[in-house]
Design a protein around this motif. Structure first.
Motif: not given
Length: 275
Positions: A131-143
């Motif tokens: 998602i981050r590579v293809n859309t640029g949307m920054s989604v944290p891993i969130r443990p």
């Protein structure tokens, strides 16, 4: 118990269940990454301010079907954990030794749980990276969300282990998948109920979450990840794959008790079974 867990991990590798699931996961992730890349690129040109919504929809879709693949691994790995050993006679080489039956069940749960958790962690991170590579949307891993993603197969694992103590391998596989389907279909109906304003569908979804709470965990993950990413749009816009409302902490408590109950019942039933 650690010895049983180690033997269980080796059994999963020997039977190539993990290998088959890994191949399926790689194929899925390759198709998913390709779809996200070209789909987002072509649709974003016309989406304008809704580009973030599209990225969120792709994220929810990846996690949804990822949950299905991991559930497949959980059921197929443990469907004959005990019934299969009884049918082929392998259990007779273990039970006469000074090993409690409870240690056999808990050891198998630990062994399968380690494999499933490792697989879930890799799959979860892969989806977020795509998602981050293809859309640029920054989604944290969130443990916390990662832990919940690993919890999903563990719940289904506990259910499957109970089934394998008194059902045949085939019957247990059918029963486990049917129970899993009840939870996810009910979750879909609940989200449709939120969108359509139907309290009947919402109540059906809530009831199905009590029967099989795995879908509620998925909704919690999606809700938390989108909130962490700074998404300002309503979760309703994600349709059936979104979360109309965030499952409460009490639902997570119920899920934990649900898993422990099935695990305890598996120990109890197997301890009393005449083999």
């Amino acid at each position: 118990m650690p010895a049983v867990a180690l033997l269980t991990v080796k059994e999963v590798i020997r039977r190539r269940i993990l290998l088959v699931t890994l191949v399926l996961a790689v194929v899925f992730l390759a198709l998913y990454a390709t779809g996200v890349h070209y789909g987002y690129r072509d649709m974003a040109a016309h989406a304008g301010p809704l580009q973030g919504l599209m990225a969120a929809q792709f994220l929810a879709l990846g996690l949804y079907f990822g949950s299905f693949i991991i559930a497949f691994l959980a059921v197929m790995a443990a469907v004959g954990a005990i019934s299969g050993d009884i049918e082929n006679g392998a259990i007779f080489a273990i039970v006469p030794r000074p090993v409690r039956r409870s240690e056999i069940v808990l050891g198998k749960f630990l062994g399968y749980g380690l494999v499933l958790s490792a697989f879930a962690i890799l799959f979860y991170i892969a989806v977020l990276v795509i998602i981050r590579v293809n859309t640029g949307m920054s989604v944290p891993i969130r443990p916390g969300a990662l832990g919940l993603f690993c919890l999903q197969p563990l719940v289904l694992l506990a259910v499957t282990l109970l089934g394998t103590t008194f059902l045949s391998t085939l019957a247990n596989g059918v029963a486990s998948f049917m129970l899993y389907s009840v939870g996810f279909v009910g979750g879909m109906l609940e989200q449709i109920g939120h969108l359509a304003g139907s309290q009947v569908l919402v109540k059906i979804g809530i009831f199905s979450s009590l029967v099989m709470p795995v879908d509620a965990i998925y909704r919690k993950i999606v809700y938390n990840l989108l909130s962490a990413s700074g998404a300002s749009y309503s979760a309703y816009m994600l349709g059936p794959f979104g979360a109309g409302s965030e499952p409460s902490v009490w639902m997570l408590v119920y899920t934990g008790l649900y898993m422990l109950f099935f695990l305890a019942m598996a120990v109890r039933v197997f301890s009393r079974r005449d083999i």
